[in-house]
Design a protein around this motif. Sequence first.
Motif, PDB file in Angstrom:
ATOM      1  N   PHE A  47       0.835  -1.200   0.000  1.00  0.00           N
ATOM      2  CA  PHE A  47       0.000   0.000   0.000  1.00  0.00           C
ATOM      3  C   PHE A  47       0.869   1.248   0.000  1.00  0.00           C
ATOM      4  CE2 PHE A  47      -3.541   2.634   1.043  1.00  0.00           C
ATOM      5  CZ  PHE A  47      -3.129   3.513   2.025  1.00  0.00           C
ATOM      6  N   VAL A  48       0.469   2.228  -0.807  1.00  0.00           N
ATOM      7  CA  VAL A  48       1.145   3.526  -0.832  1.00  0.00           C
ATOM      8  C   VAL A  48       0.248   4.597  -0.211  1.00  0.00           C
ATOM      9  CG1 VAL A  48       2.105   5.352  -2.291  1.00  0.00           C
ATOM     10  CG2 VAL A  48       2.521   2.935  -2.857  1.00  0.00           C
ATOM     11  N   GLY A  49      -0.976   4.669  -0.692  1.00  0.00           N
ATOM     12  CA  GLY A  49      -1.907   5.650  -0.180  1.00  0.00           C
ATOM     13  C   GLY A  49      -3.250   5.476  -0.838  1.00  0.00           C
ATOM     14  N   CYS A  50      -4.251   6.181  -0.320  1.00  0.00           N
ATOM     15  CA  CYS A  50      -5.594   6.078  -0.875  1.00  0.00           C
ATOM     16  C   CYS A  50      -6.347   7.379  -0.675  1.00  0.00           C
ATOM     17  CB  CYS A  50      -6.352   4.903  -0.273  1.00  0.00           C
ATOM     18  SG  CYS A  50      -6.605   5.004   1.516  1.00  0.00           S
ATOM     19  N   ILE A  51      -7.453   7.494  -1.399  1.00  0.00           N
ATOM     20  CA  ILE A  51      -8.268   8.695  -1.332  1.00  0.00           C
ATOM     21  C   ILE A  51      -9.726   8.292  -1.410  1.00  0.00           C
ATOM     22  CG2 ILE A  51      -8.129   9.078  -3.842  1.00  0.00           C
ATOM     23  CD1 ILE A  51      -7.976  12.128  -3.155  1.00  0.00           C
ATOM     24  N   SER A  52     -10.563   8.963  -0.637  1.00  0.00           N
ATOM     25  CA  SER A  52     -11.980   8.638  -0.592  1.00  0.00           C
ATOM     26  C   SER A  52     -12.679   9.049  -1.882  1.00  0.00           C
ATOM     27  CB  SER A  52     -12.620   9.326   0.613  1.00  0.00           C
ATOM     28  OG  SER A  52     -12.434  10.720   0.530  1.00  0.00           O
ATOM     29  N   ARG A  53     -13.955   8.653  -1.963  1.00  0.00           N
ATOM     30  CA  ARG A  53     -14.716   8.876  -3.193  1.00  0.00           C
ATOM     31  C   ARG A  53     -14.716  10.319  -3.650  1.00  0.00           C
ATOM     32  NH1 ARG A  53     -19.799   8.861  -3.363  1.00  0.00           N
ATOM     33  NH2 ARG A  53     -20.159   8.932  -1.123  1.00  0.00           N
ATOM     34  N   ILE A  54     -14.925  11.233  -2.713  1.00  0.00           N
ATOM     35  CA  ILE A  54     -15.035  12.636  -3.102  1.00  0.00           C
ATOM     36  C   ILE A  54     -13.759  13.403  -2.772  1.00  0.00           C
ATOM     37  CG2 ILE A  54     -17.541  12.663  -2.950  1.00  0.00           C
ATOM     38  CD1 ILE A  54     -17.283  14.059  -0.251  1.00  0.00           C
ATOM     39  N   ARG A 102     -20.007   3.379  -1.084  1.00  0.00           N
ATOM     40  CA  ARG A 102     -20.425   4.668  -0.549  1.00  0.00           C
ATOM     41  C   ARG A 102     -19.592   5.098   0.652  1.00  0.00           C
ATOM     42  NH1 ARG A 102     -27.070   4.568  -0.684  1.00  0.00           N
ATOM     43  NH2 ARG A 102     -27.275   4.217  -2.923  1.00  0.00           N
ATOM     44  N   ALA A 103     -18.545   4.370   0.960  1.00  0.00           N
ATOM     45  CA  ALA A 103     -17.737   4.707   2.125  1.00  0.00           C
ATOM     46  C   ALA A 103     -17.137   6.103   1.993  1.00  0.00           C
ATOM     47  CB  ALA A 103     -16.617   3.694   2.307  1.00  0.00           C
ATOM     48  N   THR A 104     -17.007   6.770   3.120  1.00  0.00           N
ATOM     49  CA  THR A 104     -16.406   8.108   3.137  1.00  0.00           C
ATOM     50  C   THR A 104     -14.921   8.043   3.458  1.00  0.00           C
ATOM     51  OG1 THR A 104     -17.009   8.356   5.455  1.00  0.00           O
ATOM     52  CG2 THR A 104     -18.568   9.188   3.818  1.00  0.00           C
ATOM     53  N   TYR A 105     -14.406   6.847   3.647  1.00  0.00           N
ATOM     54  CA  TYR A 105     -12.992   6.669   3.919  1.00  0.00           C
ATOM     55  C   TYR A 105     -12.380   5.866   2.774  1.00  0.00           C
ATOM     56  CZ  TYR A 105     -15.375   2.552   5.727  1.00  0.00           C
ATOM     57  OH  TYR A 105     -16.202   1.472   5.854  1.00  0.00           O
ATOM     58  N   CYS A 106     -11.126   5.446   2.930  1.00  0.00           N
ATOM     59  CA  CYS A 106     -10.515   4.624   1.899  1.00  0.00           C
ATOM     60  C   CYS A 106      -9.851   3.412   2.537  1.00  0.00           C
ATOM     61  CB  CYS A 106      -9.534   5.435   1.046  1.00  0.00           C
ATOM     62  SG  CYS A 106      -8.178   6.209   1.942  1.00  0.00           S
ATOM     63  N   TYR A 107      -9.304   2.528   1.731  1.00  0.00           N
ATOM     64  CA  TYR A 107      -8.912   1.207   2.174  1.00  0.00           C
ATOM     65  C   TYR A 107      -7.426   0.953   1.965  1.00  0.00           C
ATOM     66  CZ  TYR A 107     -13.947   0.555   1.920  1.00  0.00           C
ATOM     67  OH  TYR A 107     -15.296   0.686   2.092  1.00  0.00           O
ATOM     68  N   VAL A 108      -6.839   0.249   2.924  1.00  0.00           N
ATOM     69  CA  VAL A 108      -5.421  -0.060   2.883  1.00  0.00           C
ATOM     70  C   VAL A 108      -5.146  -1.402   2.200  1.00  0.00           C
ATOM     71  CG1 VAL A 108      -3.415  -0.570   4.319  1.00  0.00           C
ATOM     72  CG2 VAL A 108      -4.931   1.313   4.929  1.00  0.00           C
ATOM     73  N   ALA A 109      -5.974  -2.382   2.451  1.00  0.00           N
ATOM     74  CA  ALA A 109      -5.709  -3.742   1.979  1.00  0.00           C
ATOM     75  C   ALA A 109      -5.958  -3.874   0.482  1.00  0.00           C
ATOM     76  CB  ALA A 109      -6.578  -4.727   2.733  1.00  0.00           C
TER      77      ALA A 109
END
Length: 126
Positions: A47-54, A102-109
């Motif tokens: 994992f490097v990074g992630c960003i939520s839907r909006i 619809r999650a407001t967060y993002c995922y590592v896995a």
Amino acid sequence: QLRLVESGGGLVQAGGSLRLSCGASGRTFSSYTMGWFRQAPGKEREFVGCISRIGDNTYYEDSVKGRFTISRDSAKNTMYLEMNSLKVEDTAVYYCAAKYGRATYCYVAPNEYAYWGQGTQVTVSS
């Protein structure tokens, strides 16, 4: 079916910068949480990074915090990875990934993500 295409990889000297892009097509981009992963030769994908839907939430792996920045532009259906102060150990194939929801967060896995791009090579020389 969501299609992802990475671009922007290349060869850069240590301390330099690159910006990777991940273009999405086929579905509504804002419906997807997005992530960046990388895989170095002989190592597992990490994992490097992630960003939520909006784009209001981001999360980074510790080794890239303060050096890498993820953003997204819904008008262009594109996610970006701005990489600064690059190190030799950042050398890897970089992949973008997407997860519908619809999650407001993002995922590592990585197994949370159903859609993947083909990857783009980043090589940092000393």
